[in-house]
Scaffold this active site. Structure first.
Site, PDB file in Angstrom:
ATOM      1  NE  ARG A 133      44.869  34.891  48.101  1.00 41.85           N
ATOM      2  CZ  ARG A 133      44.854  33.560  48.300  1.00 41.85           C
ATOM      3  NH1 ARG A 133      45.432  33.033  49.362  1.00 41.85           N
ATOM      4  NH2 ARG A 133      44.269  32.774  47.424  1.00 41.85           N
ATOM      5  NE  ARG A 193      40.147  42.653  34.734  1.00 38.52           N
ATOM      6  CZ  ARG A 193      40.931  43.343  35.570  1.00 38.52           C
ATOM      7  NH1 ARG A 193      40.420  44.269  36.375  1.00 38.52           N
ATOM      8  NH2 ARG A 193      42.230  43.119  35.595  1.00 38.52           N
ATOM      9  CG  ASP A 199      41.424  45.218  39.681  1.00 44.02           C
ATOM     10  OD1 ASP A 199      42.077  45.104  38.629  1.00 44.02           O
ATOM     11  OD2 ASP A 199      41.865  45.780  40.701  1.00 44.02           O
ATOM     12  CD  GLU A 233      44.103  41.189  37.456  1.00 43.73           C
ATOM     13  OE1 GLU A 233      45.138  41.527  36.889  1.00 43.73           O
ATOM     14  OE2 GLU A 233      43.792  41.614  38.590  1.00 43.73           O
ATOM     15  CG  ASN A 267      45.551  42.349  30.659  1.00 37.69           C
ATOM     16  OD1 ASN A 267      46.686  42.775  30.460  1.00 37.69           O
ATOM     17  ND2 ASN A 267      45.135  41.996  31.848  1.00 37.69           N
ATOM     18  NE  ARG A 306      39.812  40.495  28.477  1.00 44.04           N
ATOM     19  CZ  ARG A 306      40.328  40.496  29.721  1.00 44.04           C
ATOM     20  NH1 ARG A 306      39.559  40.765  30.760  1.00 44.04           N
ATOM     21  NH2 ARG A 306      41.597  40.205  29.909  1.00 44.04           N
TER      22      ARG A 306
END
Ligand code: AAO
Length: 512
Positions: A173, A210, A212, A248, A313, A352
């Site tokens: 993170r 979405r 990212d 995501e 994807n 999707r």
């Protein structure tokens, strides 16, 4: 009053998980790297008439221009500012797309890159898609503006400043993902800038995001900027509608960061789905389709109402991200159609569909050395438009999987069976399986190396149905195989293992 409050609480808690697609439209398509002008046309001429609910678009904001010497697709994941200009078009073209798509009931979902800015080695100058100045060494992005104070470097504890170990959530993170300058989302200033960007898009009329690299942001920091988002525009959406959020997060197990850490913010991408389905359809690792009987949560996936699912994807179709060699793509078209067909027939998750461009795939030591190649482009680097061939397929190296008859018809199948239970499972204990969706639809697969010939309970009303895989209902006729459902709901299916597409799907809207 109490009941009312409870209802409000329920609405609010459901809010960001709801894709906001129109009733009866149950899937979105990722038009990877398409130009806004082409998406507007596609909404009007193809997506709306065929029941698609929306489009995930490539990042619309200003990004670094990378020339090595040609432009990689991934430059769009290196933001320079939140101005709306990119290889897909400028702000006017973006607004025109959103308006035109919304007007035909096809909504736009933006790929929001807000975890970071460009790579640390991007340099300084104006080599960005709107020509905004930046300096990656001094962390200066005056077009936002962000400066040195707005990045996480002081917080990251690794020697390199990079994520070195996915086993340490603090690194994941607080440090840089592949050298991308990591924004300090604990700062209210940074949260406000991110929210301002997203609210600008909401003002234009988008339906969701979405997000990212969500794995690389603290869920609480994300909540802080998500809480600053406005409701959707009432021109197209009901009063009080929250933007759809899907994050995501790659969670294949084995790392301390879990998809479930993010459920509070919205839905999450279920990466196990494509990895496992690819393994099953390829019959690797002893897998067989009979095991799909308890597909979904039974396979250790996240709760269905939290999941966004996909077969491939834009990353894992070319070896980026995660999933490995099991992932099926348009390159393996026969198996790919089966996988997408299975996904669209099965009730688990929000679906999707991927829509790709072709690139000169070239493997060296098991790695595609052309995994960086950007969209079909002209000599000056501009993205080529999507041309449509007389047979409705796409030209200029756009693959348009969403226009393949089998995939498009299964998008419609999913709309027809929406809300129906998973019923009438059958398998031969190998790779011949079938299941229904209440009394609305039925699908049968033969992925064995021998022919299939079975009478199965479909759950459908008696009549003659047109298989939507080998063809479709056209007027009163059928361009594909016809299936006769008897008075007791049974029907006879014969599927050759060498059929072009070894599966059959019927639904009540394709009854003759
Ligand atoms: C480019 C260059 C870099 C350069 C950088 C900056 O390629 O060499 O350093 O510019 O100059 C995309 C491209 C990148 C590109 C980047 C910026 O894919 O190549 O870098 O744009 O231009 C992680 C993230 C995930 C991310 C994925 C690609 O968690 O968020 O990597 N996806 C998104 C986008 C993607 C984009 C970015 C994020 C950045 O969809 O297009 O990058 O905006 C493990 C971890 C995963 C991790 C993968 C890959 O996965 O769990 O979280 O994904 O590693 O590093 C097994 C494991 C599985 C593991 C996998 C791979 O399958 O089970 O967990 O192996 O090891």
């Amino acid at each position: 009053m109490r009941v009312f409050l409870l209802l409000v609480a329920f609405e609010l808690s459901w809010a960001q998980y709801n894709p906001n697609t129109k009733p009866g439209r149950t899937s979105i398509v990722h038009l990877f790297e398409w130009r806004w002008a082409d998406i507007a046309l596609e909404c009007e001429r193809y997506l709306a008439p065929n029941g698609f609910g929306g489009v995930q678009i490539s990042p619309p904001n200003e990004n670094l221009v990378v020339t090595n010497p040609w432009r990689p697709w991934w430059e769009r994941y290196q933001p320079i500012s939140y101005k709306l200009c990119s290889r897909s078009g400028n702000e006017n073209e973006f607004k025109d797309m959103v308006t035109r798509c919304n007007n035909v009931g096809v909504y736009i979902y933006v790929d929001a890159v807000v975890n970071h800015m460009c790579g640390a080695a991007a340099g300084s100058g104006t080599h960005s898609t709107c020509g905004s100045y930046f300096n990656s060494e001094t962390h200066d992005f005056p077009a936002v503006p962000y400066s040195g104070w707005d990045f996480n470097d002081w917080k990251c504890k690794t020697g390199s400043g990079e994520i070195e170990n996915y086993g340490d959530p603090y690194q994941v993170r607080d440090c840089r993902l592949v050298s991308l300058l990591d924004l300090a989302l604990e700062k209210d200033y940074v949260r406000s800038k991110v929210a301002e960007y997203m609210n600008h898009l909401i003002d234009i009329g988008v339906a969701g995001f979405r997000i990212d690299a969500s794995k690389h942001m603290w869920p609480g920091d994300m909540k802080a900027f998500l809480d600053k988002l406005k409701n959707l525009r009432t021109t197209w959406f009901a009063e009080g509608t929250r933007p759809f959020i899907f994050q995501e997060v790659i969670d294949l197990g084995g790392e301390p960061i879990k998809a479930s850490d993010y459920y509070g913010n919205g839905r999450v991408t279920e990466f196990k789905y494509g990895a496992k389905l690819g393994t099953v359809i390829r019959k690797w690792s002893g897998e067989k389709m009979a095991y799909l009987k308890n597909w979904g949560e039974g396979w250790g996936f996240m709760p269905s109402d939290k999941a966004v699912v996909f077969v491939d994807n834009h990353d894992n179709q070319r070896g980026h991200g995660a999933g490995g060699s099991a992932i099926l793509t348009f390159w393996d078209s026969r198996q790919y159609k089966m996988a997408v067909g299975f996904m669209l027939a099965h009730p688990y998750g929000f679906t999707r569909v991927m829509s790709s461009f072709r690139w000169p795939r070239y493997f060296e030591n098991g790695k595609d050395i052309n995994d960086w190649v950007g969209p079909p482009s002209n000599g000056d680097g501009s993205t080529k438009s999507v041309t449509i061939n007389p047979d409705t397929t796409c030209g200029n190296d756009w693959v348009c999987e969403h226009r393949w008859r089998q995939i498009r018809n299964m998008v419609i199948f999913r709309n027809v069976v929406d809300g129906q239970p998973f019923t009438n499972w059958w398998d031969n204990n190998s790779n011949q399986v079938a299941f229904g969706r209440g009394n609305k639809g039925f699908i049968v697969f033969n992925n064995d190396d021998w022919n299939m010939s079975e009478t199965l309970q479909t759950g459908l009303p008696a009549g003659t149905y047109c298989d939507v895989i080998s063809g479709q209902k056209e007027g009163n006729g059928c361009s594909g195989i016809k299936i006769q459902v008897n008075g007791d709901g049974t029907a006879y299916f014969q599927i050759s293992n060498s059929a072009e597409d070894p599966f059959v799907a019927i639904h009540v809207d394709a009854k003759l």
